[in-house]
Structure formats: C-alpha cells, structure tokens
Write a protein that holds these residues in place. Structure first.
Motif, PDB file in Angstrom:
ATOM      1  N   MET A 129      10.176  -8.440 -10.304  1.00 42.75           N
ATOM      2  CA  MET A 129       9.088  -9.404 -10.191  1.00 42.75           C
ATOM      3  C   MET A 129       8.171  -9.046  -9.028  1.00 42.75           C
ATOM      4  SD  MET A 129       7.765 -12.898  -9.375  1.00 42.75           S
ATOM      5  CE  MET A 129       7.830 -13.443  -7.955  1.00 42.75           C
ATOM      6  N   ARG A 130       8.764  -8.574  -7.935  1.00 39.88           N
ATOM      7  CA  ARG A 130       7.989  -8.252  -6.739  1.00 39.88           C
ATOM      8  C   ARG A 130       6.924  -7.188  -7.047  1.00 39.88           C
ATOM      9  NH1 ARG A 130      12.041  -6.570  -3.527  1.00 39.88           N
ATOM     10  NH2 ARG A 130      12.471  -8.715  -2.965  1.00 39.88           N
ATOM     11  N   ILE A 131       7.336  -6.073  -7.589  1.00 43.18           N
ATOM     12  CA  ILE A 131       6.393  -4.980  -7.846  1.00 43.18           C
ATOM     13  C   ILE A 131       5.386  -5.371  -8.924  1.00 43.18           C
ATOM     14  CG2 ILE A 131       7.757  -3.707  -9.555  1.00 43.18           C
ATOM     15  CD1 ILE A 131       5.770  -2.133  -6.686  1.00 43.18           C
ATOM     16  N   TYR A 135       6.718 -10.593  -1.065  1.00 43.86           N
ATOM     17  CA  TYR A 135       6.943  -9.549  -0.061  1.00 43.86           C
ATOM     18  C   TYR A 135       7.217 -10.091   1.338  1.00 43.86           C
ATOM     19  CZ  TYR A 135       6.168  -5.656  -3.160  1.00 43.86           C
ATOM     20  OH  TYR A 135       6.315  -4.723  -4.154  1.00 43.86           O
ATOM     21  N   ILE A 136       7.543 -11.363   1.448  1.00 42.11           N
ATOM     22  CA  ILE A 136       7.892 -11.919   2.765  1.00 42.11           C
ATOM     23  C   ILE A 136       9.062 -11.126   3.345  1.00 42.11           C
ATOM     24  CG2 ILE A 136       8.870 -13.936   3.942  1.00 42.11           C
ATOM     25  CD1 ILE A 136       7.162 -15.685   2.053  1.00 42.11           C
ATOM     26  N   GLY A 137       8.877 -10.690   4.595  1.00 44.97           N
ATOM     27  CA  GLY A 137       9.917  -9.930   5.271  1.00 44.97           C
ATOM     28  C   GLY A 137       9.930  -8.445   4.957  1.00 44.97           C
ATOM     29  N   ARG A 138       8.968  -7.972   4.213  1.00 41.17           N
ATOM     30  CA  ARG A 138       8.913  -6.557   3.839  1.00 41.17           C
ATOM     31  C   ARG A 138       7.710  -5.882   4.515  1.00 41.17           C
ATOM     32  NH1 ARG A 138      12.557  -5.034   0.122  1.00 41.17           N
ATOM     33  NH2 ARG A 138      13.599  -6.722  -0.950  1.00 41.17           N
ATOM     34  N   PRO A 139       7.764  -4.559   4.666  1.00 41.34           N
ATOM     35  CA  PRO A 139       6.696  -3.852   5.393  1.00 41.34           C
ATOM     36  C   PRO A 139       5.293  -3.986   4.775  1.00 41.34           C
ATOM     37  CG  PRO A 139       8.615  -2.434   5.116  1.00 41.34           C
ATOM     38  CD  PRO A 139       8.874  -3.685   4.319  1.00 41.34           C
ATOM     39  N   ALA A 140       5.215  -4.231   3.483  1.00 41.37           N
ATOM     40  CA  ALA A 140       3.906  -4.328   2.824  1.00 41.37           C
ATOM     41  C   ALA A 140       3.209  -5.665   3.067  1.00 41.37           C
ATOM     42  CB  ALA A 140       4.067  -4.104   1.317  1.00 41.37           C
ATOM     43  N   LEU A 141       3.950  -6.664   3.546  1.00 39.65           N
ATOM     44  CA  LEU A 141       3.386  -8.015   3.674  1.00 39.65           C
ATOM     45  C   LEU A 141       2.098  -8.087   4.490  1.00 39.65           C
ATOM     46  CD1 LEU A 141       3.548 -11.034   3.002  1.00 39.65           C
ATOM     47  CD2 LEU A 141       4.957 -11.305   5.067  1.00 39.65           C
ATOM     48  N   ALA A 147     -10.018  -5.094   0.131  1.00 40.24           N
ATOM     49  CA  ALA A 147      -8.797  -5.772  -0.314  1.00 40.24           C
ATOM     50  C   ALA A 147      -8.066  -4.921  -1.343  1.00 40.24           C
ATOM     51  CB  ALA A 147      -9.134  -7.152  -0.880  1.00 40.24           C
ATOM     52  N   PHE A 148      -8.798  -4.325  -2.263  1.00 42.50           N
ATOM     53  CA  PHE A 148      -8.195  -3.437  -3.258  1.00 42.50           C
ATOM     54  C   PHE A 148      -7.484  -2.270  -2.565  1.00 42.50           C
ATOM     55  CE2 PHE A 148      -8.783   0.384  -5.976  1.00 42.50           C
ATOM     56  CZ  PHE A 148      -7.888   0.053  -6.975  1.00 42.50           C
ATOM     57  N   GLY A 149      -8.139  -1.666  -1.596  1.00 39.79           N
ATOM     58  CA  GLY A 149      -7.524  -0.565  -0.854  1.00 39.79           C
ATOM     59  C   GLY A 149      -6.265  -0.994  -0.113  1.00 39.79           C
ATOM     60  N   LEU A 150      -6.311  -2.181   0.477  1.00 45.22           N
ATOM     61  CA  LEU A 150      -5.130  -2.700   1.182  1.00 45.22           C
ATOM     62  C   LEU A 150      -3.959  -2.935   0.226  1.00 45.22           C
ATOM     63  CD1 LEU A 150      -6.933  -5.193   3.566  1.00 45.22           C
ATOM     64  CD2 LEU A 150      -5.809  -3.048   4.225  1.00 45.22           C
ATOM     65  N   THR A 198       1.862   1.611  -2.052  1.00 46.22           N
ATOM     66  CA  THR A 198       2.405   2.856  -1.516  1.00 46.22           C
ATOM     67  C   THR A 198       3.595   2.573  -0.609  1.00 46.22           C
ATOM     68  OG1 THR A 198       0.227   3.905  -1.623  1.00 46.22           O
ATOM     69  CG2 THR A 198       1.859   4.932  -0.163  1.00 46.22           C
ATOM     70  N   LEU A 199       3.429   1.611   0.287  1.00 48.37           N
ATOM     71  CA  LEU A 199       4.528   1.237   1.173  1.00 48.37           C
ATOM     72  C   LEU A 199       5.720   0.713   0.382  1.00 48.37           C
ATOM     73  CD1 LEU A 199       2.645  -0.581   4.076  1.00 48.37           C
ATOM     74  CD2 LEU A 199       3.666   1.706   4.109  1.00 48.37           C
ATOM     75  N   SER A 200       5.422  -0.048  -0.645  1.00 50.17           N
ATOM     76  CA  SER A 200       6.491  -0.610  -1.473  1.00 50.17           C
ATOM     77  C   SER A 200       7.281   0.505  -2.147  1.00 50.17           C
ATOM     78  CB  SER A 200       5.881  -1.538  -2.519  1.00 50.17           C
ATOM     79  OG  SER A 200       6.877  -2.071  -3.338  1.00 50.17           O
ATOM     80  N   GLY A 201       6.581   1.544  -2.553  1.00 48.64           N
ATOM     81  CA  GLY A 201       7.246   2.670  -3.207  1.00 48.64           C
ATOM     82  C   GLY A 201       8.067   3.523  -2.258  1.00 48.64           C
ATOM     83  N   THR A 202       7.665   3.541  -0.982  1.00 46.03           N
ATOM     84  CA  THR A 202       8.393   4.374  -0.024  1.00 46.03           C
ATOM     85  C   THR A 202       9.505   3.612   0.699  1.00 46.03           C
ATOM     86  OG1 THR A 202       6.772   3.917   1.723  1.00 46.03           O
ATOM     87  CG2 THR A 202       6.421   5.897   0.384  1.00 46.03           C
TER      88      THR A 202
END
Length: 160
Positions: free
Chosen positions: A1-3, A74-80, A145-148, A154-158
C-alpha cells in the motif's frame, strides 16, 4: 500500500504539473495571439472541458489526496520529509488555483456567449497577465513537488 500511494501521488502530480505547464507554454501564448472574441470563446470552452472527472479525480484532487496518503504511509521513513515538502508545495498550488485562477476562469465563463457580449471588456477584465503569472507559480510549485515525489520514490526503493 505504501509504494502504491507514493506512485499514485507521483503520477497524479506529474499529470497536474504537465497540465499547468501546457497552459504556460502553449495554451495561453496561443490564445494571446488571437482576437478578443476567439480568446474569450476558446478560454470558456477549454475551462469547461477541463472540469471533468478524469482531470479532477486523477489529477488535481488526486494529487492532493494521494500525496496525503503517501505522507501518512511513510511516517518514520526516510522519504517522509520529501513527501511533506511536496505536499506543502502542492497545497500552495491548490490555494493559488482556488483564490486566483478559478475566480478569473469563472468570471470569463459567466460573461456569456462571445457573440452577445463586449468581448474586449471581458478579456480586459480577465487580466491575462495576472492569470499567467500565478499559473507560472503553479508550474514551478507543482513541478518541484513532482520532483520531490520522484526523489521520495528513489529513496523508497533504496531503503526498502
């Protein structure tokens, strides 16, 4: 669900950024080269056409909803932080749309049939430069915003 939420946010934000960009570099410059009657009639038609379920749900409102969902997921994750920054920029875009662009759009539509009104006065009252200036802010904010969101993907994938 997150991704899925983040992908939906990114795709819908890209759609919205593309629409605002298309207005900035194609539609409004093209309309600027027309006579008053053509400008008023064409703008009225374009504005009526864009208010449709595909754009409203999949793009304009979808970008807001999906970005909120992605932020929650994404709360608590690097992409947040990147998702939240995108959300803030898009919230600014929505406010500009509702406070500046929509009232101008509604006024030109409410003016009536271009064959029965003073189209020069309607076009002047529309204030193309104001509409275009604020649209450029929407382009910059929504594209950023799209770029962010793309970076968040990208962060989510890594980060798993």
């Amino acid at each position: 669900m997150r991704i899925t939420a983040l992908m939906a946010a990114t795709l819908s934000m890209g759609l919205v950024a593309g629409v605002f960009g298309l207005y900035a570099h194609t539609i409004m410059p093209g309309l600027a080269r027309t006579d008053d009657r053509t400008f008023v009639g064409a703008f009225q038609s374009i504005d009526r056409a864009i208010i449709n379920p595909w754009f409203m749900a999949g793009g304009f409102l979808g970008a807001l909803l999906f970005t909120v969902l992605a932020a929650l997921a994404y709360i608590g994750r690097p992409a947040l932080p990147w998702i939240v920054a995108a959300l803030v920029l898009y919230a600014i875009t929505v406010v500009i749309t509702l406070v500046v662009n929509v009232p101008l759009n509604d006024a030109i539509k409410a003016a009536g049939n271009p064959g029965h009104i003073d189209v020069a006065a309607v076009r002047e009252a529309f204030d193309e430069m104001r509409w275009r200036g604020w649209n450029l802010v929407r382009v910059i904010a929504s594209t950023t915003a799209f770029g962010l969101l793309a970076w968040a993907l990208t962060l989510s994938g890594t980060s798993g």
